[in-house]
Structures are given as C-alpha cells and as structure tokens.
Design a protein around this motif. Structure first.
Motif, PDB file in Angstrom:
ATOM      1  N   TRP A  46       0.808  -1.214  -0.128  1.00  0.00           N
ATOM      2  CA  TRP A  46       0.029   0.026   0.106  1.00  0.00           C
ATOM      3  C   TRP A  46       0.834   1.125   0.196  1.00  0.00           C
ATOM      4  N   VAL A  47       2.057   1.196   0.191  1.00  0.00           N
ATOM      5  CA  VAL A  47       3.001   2.328   0.207  1.00  0.00           C
ATOM      6  C   VAL A  47       3.408   2.782  -1.284  1.00  0.00           C
ATOM      7  N   PRO A  48       2.750   4.060  -1.776  1.00  0.00           N
ATOM      8  CA  PRO A  48       2.907   4.672  -2.917  1.00  0.00           C
ATOM      9  C   PRO A  48       4.506   4.845  -3.325  1.00  0.00           C
ATOM     10  N   ASP A  49       4.559   4.916  -4.658  1.00  0.00           N
ATOM     11  CA  ASP A  49       6.032   5.022  -5.038  1.00  0.00           C
ATOM     12  C   ASP A  49       6.451   6.451  -4.985  1.00  0.00           C
ATOM     13  N   ASN A  50       5.537   7.332  -4.849  1.00  0.00           N
ATOM     14  CA  ASN A  50       5.949   8.842  -4.791  1.00  0.00           C
ATOM     15  C   ASN A  50       5.998   9.077  -3.056  1.00  0.00           C
ATOM     16  N   ALA A  51       6.252   8.220  -2.338  1.00  0.00           N
ATOM     17  CA  ALA A  51       6.352   8.724  -1.015  1.00  0.00           C
ATOM     18  C   ALA A  51       7.693   9.384  -0.622  1.00  0.00           C
ATOM     19  N   VAL A  52       7.664  10.675   0.039  1.00  0.00           N
ATOM     20  CA  VAL A  52       9.165  11.156   0.283  1.00  0.00           C
ATOM     21  C   VAL A  52       9.736  10.943   1.599  1.00  0.00           C
ATOM     22  N   ASN A 132      -1.276  -9.231  13.341  1.00  0.00           N
ATOM     23  CA  ASN A 132      -1.491 -10.895  13.326  1.00  0.00           C
ATOM     24  C   ASN A 132      -2.870 -11.651  12.771  1.00  0.00           C
ATOM     25  N   ASP A 133      -3.817 -10.790  13.059  1.00  0.00           N
ATOM     26  CA  ASP A 133      -5.190 -11.361  12.847  1.00  0.00           C
ATOM     27  C   ASP A 133      -6.070 -10.157  12.712  1.00  0.00           C
ATOM     28  N   THR A 134      -6.206  -9.858  11.199  1.00  0.00           N
ATOM     29  CA  THR A 134      -7.046  -8.538  10.689  1.00  0.00           C
ATOM     30  C   THR A 134      -8.482  -8.829  11.363  1.00  0.00           C
ATOM     31  N   ASP A 135      -8.987  -9.906  11.251  1.00  0.00           N
ATOM     32  CA  ASP A 135     -10.535 -10.140  11.693  1.00  0.00           C
ATOM     33  C   ASP A 135     -10.646  -9.905  13.097  1.00  0.00           C
ATOM     34  N   LYS A 136      -9.750 -10.097  14.093  1.00  0.00           N
ATOM     35  CA  LYS A 136     -10.012 -10.064  15.314  1.00  0.00           C
ATOM     36  C   LYS A 136      -9.946  -8.495  15.662  1.00  0.00           C
ATOM     37  N   PHE A 137      -9.068  -7.795  14.871  1.00  0.00           N
ATOM     38  CA  PHE A 137      -8.710  -6.480  15.194  1.00  0.00           C
ATOM     39  C   PHE A 137      -9.833  -5.539  14.601  1.00  0.00           C
ATOM     40  N   ASN A 138     -10.335  -5.934  13.401  1.00  0.00           N
ATOM     41  CA  ASN A 138     -11.591  -5.386  13.023  1.00  0.00           C
ATOM     42  C   ASN A 138     -12.861  -5.599  14.288  1.00  0.00           C
ATOM     43  N   ASP A 139     -12.817  -6.897  14.725  1.00  0.00           N
ATOM     44  CA  ASP A 139     -13.601  -6.890  15.945  1.00  0.00           C
ATOM     45  C   ASP A 139     -13.832  -5.932  17.049  1.00  0.00           C
ATOM     46  N   LEU A 140     -12.392  -5.580  17.187  1.00  0.00           N
ATOM     47  CA  LEU A 140     -12.179  -4.639  18.120  1.00  0.00           C
ATOM     48  C   LEU A 140     -12.677  -3.163  17.727  1.00  0.00           C
ATOM     49  N   ILE A 141     -12.436  -3.024  16.531  1.00  0.00           N
ATOM     50  CA  ILE A 141     -12.755  -1.690  16.132  1.00  0.00           C
ATOM     51  C   ILE A 141     -14.331  -1.456  16.220  1.00  0.00           C
ATOM     52  N   GLU A 201      -4.799  -4.909   3.912  1.00  0.00           N
ATOM     53  CA  GLU A 201      -4.174  -6.077   3.767  1.00  0.00           C
ATOM     54  C   GLU A 201      -3.766  -6.549   5.416  1.00  0.00           C
ATOM     55  N   ASP A 202      -2.758  -6.497   5.614  1.00  0.00           N
ATOM     56  CA  ASP A 202      -2.320  -7.005   7.203  1.00  0.00           C
ATOM     57  C   ASP A 202      -1.749  -5.609   8.120  1.00  0.00           C
ATOM     58  N   HIS A 203      -2.168  -4.575   7.696  1.00  0.00           N
ATOM     59  CA  HIS A 203      -1.675  -3.277   8.526  1.00  0.00           C
ATOM     60  C   HIS A 203      -2.871  -2.513   8.751  1.00  0.00           C
ATOM     61  N   PHE A 204      -2.929  -2.029  10.109  1.00  0.00           N
ATOM     62  CA  PHE A 204      -3.915  -0.918  10.542  1.00  0.00           C
ATOM     63  C   PHE A 204      -3.091   0.537  10.073  1.00  0.00           C
ATOM     64  N   VAL A 205      -3.936   1.132   9.007  1.00  0.00           N
ATOM     65  CA  VAL A 205      -3.070   2.438   8.694  1.00  0.00           C
ATOM     66  C   VAL A 205      -3.892   3.666   8.982  1.00  0.00           C
ATOM     67  N   VAL A 206      -3.217   4.516   9.791  1.00  0.00           N
ATOM     68  CA  VAL A 206      -3.811   5.755  10.282  1.00  0.00           C
ATOM     69  C   VAL A 206      -3.230   7.079   9.360  1.00  0.00           C
TER      70      VAL A 206
END
Length: 376
Positions: A46-52, A132-141, A201-206
């Motif tokens: 998910w990291v774009p090629d034009n990140a500075v 580690n487990d995106t489903d479990k983290f989504n449950d927390l949200i 994917e397997d990251h929580f992105v803010v």
C-alpha cells in the motif's frame, strides 16, 4: 554515551554517517522496553512509489508491554493489569491483551507523502501498524464503535467504501467548518487535515489525509505503482544491504528530499504566499525585508537545484553494545545540471538519453548517457 562519525566521498557515496548509542549490558527499564528486533523491510503493497519518506521498524511487542507494565507498576504504585481490567476490559467486554497486544506483529511504518494540493503543510503523514489477525482487530474496532454509539447516541466517524476496502474518516461537515475558519483568518494556503484509518491487507493504517488513504488503496489494488517497484528505492536498498552485510536490520529509512523542497518552492512562488507577505509586511519589518529579498532575488528554477537533493537511505541495528544508526547519500546529477556544466565549459550536447548500462545484485542501474562535442 553517544558518538559517531561522518565520512565524505566514500566509494560512490556522497557521505556515510554512523552514530552509536552506547548502552549498558544487560539492559533494564526503559532501555529494555525499547526492544528492536531484526526484520525484512520491503515496503508494504500500500506504500505509493512517490512517498517522500519511508521509515519502517520492527519491535518485540510482548517484551515492550511486559517491561512497560513493570515500569508503570513501580512508578505509579498501582497495578496496570488491574487498571486495564477496570477501565477497558469491563467496559468493552473484551480481553485487552487478546484483542490488542497479541494482534500487533511489531512492524511499525511511517510514510510521508505530498498530495496534489499546494499548501505550506502539504506533506501528509501515515502510520502503519502490522497485525497478526485482521479479523480480530476489526472486531475490536466494531466493539469500540458500538460502545461510542451507546454512550453518545450517534456515530462519530463517517464510513467510506473505496475500491472494496472500508475506511473511516472525520465527517466531511466537520472538515468544511474547519476549512471555512482557515479561509476567514489565513490567506496563505493551508491544508485542512481529515484524520482517517483503515485495515489494508495486514496493516492498520492511520493518516491525516483521505487523499493519501485512497492513494494507498489504489496502490494495493494495482492501480498505482508501489514503492517496492521503484528503481531509486531498489538502488538505495541495495546500498543498505551492501553497507550492513545483511537485509534484516532493526529499522530502515528511505528519503526523497527533492520532493519536499519542490513543495516549498511551489508554496513560496504561489500567489497566496505573495499576498500573505504583502499583508504582513505592512506591520512587520522582518516580513517586509523577507518580501523585498524574494522580490529582488527570486528563487531559481527548481530543476537547477534538484540535483543537490538526491535520495538517501539509512538503517538501525541493535547489538550488545547498543544502537547503531547509519545514514548515507548517493551522488545524483539531473539532466539540467549536466547540460549546464557542459554548456558553461563550451561543449554542445549532441545526444542525451537514460539507459541501464550495468546491473547490481541483478537489478539494472539507471544511467544518463550524454554525447557532446566542442566546436572548433
């Protein structure tokens, strides 16, 4: 103790710097809590090629939490475990360690990126936390959302579906109110931030920008190029491996300062900035002199200075003596710079093109081929 060195013109590097933070061994307390661990650091999809800026680290989350708990209990005289049970577990009906601590993989990534809006604070920032487990983290949200809804009677965030991925953001009406306040009080271009987050994917992105969030989603969906495919990043990554002798440091850093400098050039030359300086100059002598200096000595064309800001990289390692930070910058000359040097020396350029003349670690190294002649 802290020490270091910097070597200029080392091999094909413009500079190589090394800083060493000397730590006692065995480590204890806060130093023990800062538990870096080796990891592989290919940028996430998910990291774009034009990140500075791309900064990625890896931490031993279990050890960090355990040491933090010891420090908290000793300094506060209270039990962190009991407070978590009272303030979090009993209110949300969950096990904090199971739903949060155990779901963190330890990888933490910071990305800086510049969007299309020209503003003095146009550089956005994003934080990615490995899961580690995106489903479990989504449950927390969802549990947290339900609790907020129960206590306030309304949703505090706006849900958006974009390219099959859900993200949540500060409501648009709140952002519009903020933008109106900025426009009423400030004439220079200011980007109004809009906090948002998603599981990609397997990251929580803010992030503080929905523009970045959608660019990250476009990148992971293959609609925009990723950083891990960028030729400059690959080159810098190979140099990191070459200096380190391995591809598993505790952290790596990749920076493209030329894009940040370009942003400031665009802001400085913008009409909004000039109007702002004219207004401020009436009441401030320093601003008046600054405005006059810019009028008398305009900034050069950015293409003339960009070669002075090539990509750079760095890495952090941890051993029994402490932390080691190594940063390096490579030589880089733009077409405009080469052309100006040859012209000033009396040469006429007959041809100029980009080509890969050699490979390094199996990857092509981009080169600039120039043919020139000096008139008789």
């Amino acid at each position: 103790g802290v020490g270091g060195s910097s070597i200029m013109n080392e091999l094909d590097f413009e500079y190589v710097s090394h800083m060493h933070v000397l730590l006692s061994n065995p480590r204890a307390g806060i130093v023990e809590m800062l538990a870096l661990k080796p990891g592989t650091y290919e940028p996430q999809p998910w990291v774009p090629d034009n990140a500075v800026l791309y900064l990625s680290t890896s931490w031993d989350v279990g050890k960090m939490f355990s040491e933090f708990e010891k420090i908290y209990d000793a300094l506060s005289g209270r039990s962190l475990e009991e407070e978590i049970e009272e303030e979090i577990n009993s209110r949300l009906g969950i096990d904090f360690k199971e739903y949060f601590i155990e779901q963190l993989s330890g990888r933490v990534t910071i990305v800086q990126w510049i969007g299309e809006e020209i503003a003095i604070n146009g550089q956005t920032i994003a934080l990615g936390v490995g899961l580690n487990d995106t489903d479990k983290f989504n449950d927390l949200i969802q549990i947290i959302f339900d609790k907020i809804r129960e206590e306030t009677g309304e949703d505090q965030l706006q849900e958006v579906e974009y390219e099959g991925i859900t993200y949540w953001k500060q409501p648009d009406e709140d952002v519009e109110r903020g933008r109106e306040m900025v426009e009423e009080n400030i004439t220079v271009s200011i980007r109004v931030q809009q906090p948002c987050f998603a599981i990609i994917e397997d990251h929580f992105v803010v992030s503080d920008s929905t523009e970045f969030m959608e660019r990250a989603i476009d990148t992971v969906r293959g609609r925009k190029p990723p950083l891990y495919d960028d030729s400059q990043f690959k080159y810098v990554g190979r140099q990191i491996t070459r200096l380190l002798g391995t591809d598993v440091p505790g952290a790596i850093m990749y920076s493209r300062p030329e894009e940040t400098i370009r942003m400031f050039f665009e802001v400085a030359n913008g009409d909004d900035t000039k109007e702002f300086l004219d207004e401020m100059a009436e009441e401030n002598q320093f601003v008046a002199r600054l405005r006059d200096a810019l009028d008398d000595h305009p900034l050069p064309d950015f293409e003339e200075v960009r070669q002075y800001f090539p990509p750079s990289g760095g890495f952090v390692t941890s051993d029994e003596t402490g932390y080691h930070l190594n940063v390096h910058g490579r030589y880089h000359h733009s077409e405009a710079y080469v052309q100006r040097c040859l012209t000033s020396a009396g040469f006429a350029i007959t041809a100029m093109k980009h080509e890969a003349l050699r490979k390094e670690s199996g990857e092509p190294v981009p080169c600039l081929i120039v043919s020139s002649r000096k008139p008789a």
